[in-house]
Motif scaffolding. Structure first.
Motif, mmCIF file in Angstrom:
data_model
loop_
_atom_site.group_PDB
_atom_site.id
_atom_site.type_symbol
_atom_site.label_atom_id
_atom_site.label_comp_id
_atom_site.label_asym_id
_atom_site.label_seq_id
_atom_site.Cartn_x
_atom_site.Cartn_y
_atom_site.Cartn_z
ATOM 1 N N TYR A 158 0.876 -1.196 -0.032
ATOM 2 C CA TYR A 158 0.062 -0.272 -0.068
ATOM 3 C C TYR A 158 0.894 1.161 -0.056
ATOM 4 O O TYR A 158 0.521 2.390 -0.631
ATOM 5 N N LEU A 159 2.130 1.238 0.840
ATOM 6 C CA LEU A 159 2.801 2.540 0.904
ATOM 7 C C LEU A 159 3.573 2.752 -0.217
ATOM 8 O O LEU A 159 4.132 3.863 -0.594
ATOM 9 N N THR A 160 4.272 1.577 -0.992
ATOM 10 C CA THR A 160 4.688 1.726 -2.231
ATOM 11 C C THR A 160 4.209 1.537 -3.636
ATOM 12 O O THR A 160 4.486 2.536 -4.525
ATOM 13 N N ARG A 161 2.837 1.019 -3.541
ATOM 14 C CA ARG A 161 2.050 0.871 -4.998
ATOM 15 C C ARG A 161 0.741 1.395 -4.780
ATOM 16 O O ARG A 161 0.120 1.414 -5.785
ATOM 17 N N GLY A 162 0.135 1.824 -3.738
ATOM 18 C CA GLY A 162 -0.919 2.259 -3.621
ATOM 19 C C GLY A 162 -2.018 1.414 -3.410
ATOM 20 O O GLY A 162 -1.711 0.062 -3.320
ATOM 21 N N ALA A 163 -3.338 1.656 -3.292
ATOM 22 C CA ALA A 163 -4.333 0.770 -2.725
ATOM 23 C C ALA A 163 -4.735 -0.080 -3.969
ATOM 24 O O ALA A 163 -5.560 -1.400 -3.415
ATOM 25 N N ALA A 165 -2.759 -2.113 -5.462
ATOM 26 C CA ALA A 165 -1.743 -3.404 -5.285
ATOM 27 C C ALA A 165 -2.303 -4.201 -4.222
ATOM 28 O O ALA A 165 -1.834 -5.389 -4.014
ATOM 29 N N VAL A 166 -3.227 -3.645 -3.322
ATOM 30 C CA VAL A 166 -3.657 -4.745 -2.130
ATOM 31 C C VAL A 166 -5.067 -5.141 -2.388
ATOM 32 O O VAL A 166 -5.785 -5.405 -1.202
ATOM 33 N N GLU A 167 -5.767 -4.896 -3.193
ATOM 34 C CA GLU A 167 -7.254 -5.082 -3.654
ATOM 35 C C GLU A 167 -7.572 -6.719 -3.485
ATOM 36 O O GLU A 167 -8.723 -7.225 -2.847
#
Length: 435
Positions: A158-163, A165-167
């Motif tokens: 989340y901190l490196t690639r955004g929301a 990436a963690v869907e």
């Protein structure tokens, strides 16, 4: 005709092999163990992330567990209590249909309250027979490591690639790191309520000391950075239950409290203090800020939304006279626009749906389980693995008044496993006493 001096004819040895009935049974057993571990991997580490594959694996595990079923006294009692709760659900599904409940709501309620609990009961009993309770807890140690690592992976992605990436972990995932507070949206936090409560009550079940300290530290960090009040509170709750029940277990019978505290309490306490110091010194998270928000939320009754939700449900209970309005129906307050019949405060919602008597029947298996564990503890005959399961269960059960975990089929293992292990072992103990 052979003479007396002629050598005896050589008879080839008959090859020995397992009976026809044993070979497939061994194969089914090993296949069931593999499928069951995959099922727990999906439901403990990534619950609700892969619902269709999880349901398919669950169905397969059930089919593989059926051939080895053994109807012991305790297992029959548990199935009888399940049958009573299923009858209540069927009756109030009809009542809900008469009150205009949507068909999809009735279908989902039938699946979650009737079908999947039965599947979990059979799977849990099959796993108990296949590998034993101690081995199941060893599995939970491994799964707890995976849970903690999944939280770390979530934060990193989340901190490196955004929301986006963690869907996979959570649709519409969010991460809050403001003013020393940390909070994330992950389904795995539901599983970790049970795991934290269990392992912080029974750290001695983690045999390797290094692994014990590492796992407890990872669970603590995951809880503090979750922002979930129920998960954070499961740590002190589990530790308190472990302290109260520690002297009542078979393994620690006769061992002074100071010895147990020096052996397990002091090292764990030092490890936790070091973990909190590292968290404060090298991250933006402030433990005081997290705990302040948690306590304020508790003082407010779980937040404004849950307070309003509870008021609406209480008013509806008074309107129906405590007789129940039916499954699949809702009140004026809508918590979930897609599923308006779902509410986070499951205890109050159950009384609204099935009435006081129906809610009591729902709670009866859990009540008997709690009283049974208390009796074992009073007699100083409580096994350590039951201390683990009971502490995890209590934390998870209390959390159902903040989130409907028990209505998610992928999280129902938290409520079924402790019951199955106790009911079956309790009946076996009765048989041994009678003999």
């Amino acid at each position: 005709m052979n003479s007396v001096n002629d050598p005896a004819p050589i008879v080839p040895p008959v090859p020995t092999r397992l009976p026809e009935t044993d070979a497939p049974r061994l194969t089914v057993r090993h296949l069931f163990i593999g499928v069951a571990f995959l099922l727990l991997l999906l439901t403990v580490v990534v619950p609700n992330s892969l619902p269709v594959p999880t349901a398919a694996v669950m169905g397969l595990a059930f089919l593989l567990a059926v051939p080895g079923m053994r109807f012991t006294l305790g297992f029959k009692n548990l199935l009888a209590l399940y049958a009573c709760s299923a009858m209540v659900t069927v009756i109030y599904l009809v009542v809900g249909g008469m009150h205009g409940a949507p068909f999809i709501g009735l279908l989902q309620v039938a699946a979650v309250y009737i079908v999947t609990p039965f599947l979990w009961i059979i799977i849990a009993d099959g796993l108990r027979r296949a590998i034993g309770v101690e081995r199941i807890i060893d599995w939970f140690i491994v799964l707890s490591l995976f849970c903690a690592l999944s939280v770390a992976l979530f934060f990193y992605l989340y901190l490196t690639r955004g929301a986006a990436a963690v869907e996979f972990f959570f649709q519409g995932a969010n991460l809050n790191l403001n003013e020393g507070f940390a909070g994330a949206t992950m389904h795995v936090y539901g599983s970790m309520i049970f795991l934290c409560g269990g392992f912080f009550s029974s750290p001695e079940l983690i045999k390797r000391r290094t692994l014990r300290f590492a796992l407890l530290a990872m669970l603590l960090i995951a809880a503090i950075t979750s922002g979930r009040s129920a998960l954070i509170l499961s740590i002190p709750m589990g530790a308190c239950m472990g302290w109260m029940l520690g002297s009542r277990t078979n393994e620690h019978r006769g061992k002074p409290a100071i010895v147990r505290f020096m052996q397990y309490g002091v090292p764990s306490l030092v490890a936790l203090i070091v973990t909190l110091y590292v968290l404060e010194a090298y991250t933006q998270v402030r433990v005081s800020a997290v705990l302040n928000i948690v306590f304020n939320k508790l003082a407010a009754g779980g937040g404004v939304e849950r307070t309003e939700m509870s008021r609406s449900l209480y008013a509806a209970i008074l309107d129906n006279g405590g007789l129940g309005s039916g499954q699949g129906v809702g009140v004026n307050y809508v918590s979930d626009p897609i599923h308006p019949w779902r509410y986070e405060v499951v205890w109050i919602a159950s009384i609204f749906r099935v009435g006081l008597l129906g809610a009591f029947i729902y709670a009866l298996p859990f009540l008997i389980y709690v009283l049974g564990v208390a009796k074992l503890a009073f007699d100083r005959r409580l096994p350590a693995h039951h201390k683990f399961l009971f502490s995890g269960f209590v934390c998870a059960f209390l959390a159902t008044n903040t989130n409907p975990y028990i209505e998610a089929f992928s999280l129902q293992w938290m409520y079924v496993f402790p019951l199955v292990m106790w009911y079956v072992e309790h009946s076996l103990a009765l048989v041994r006493v009678r003999r």
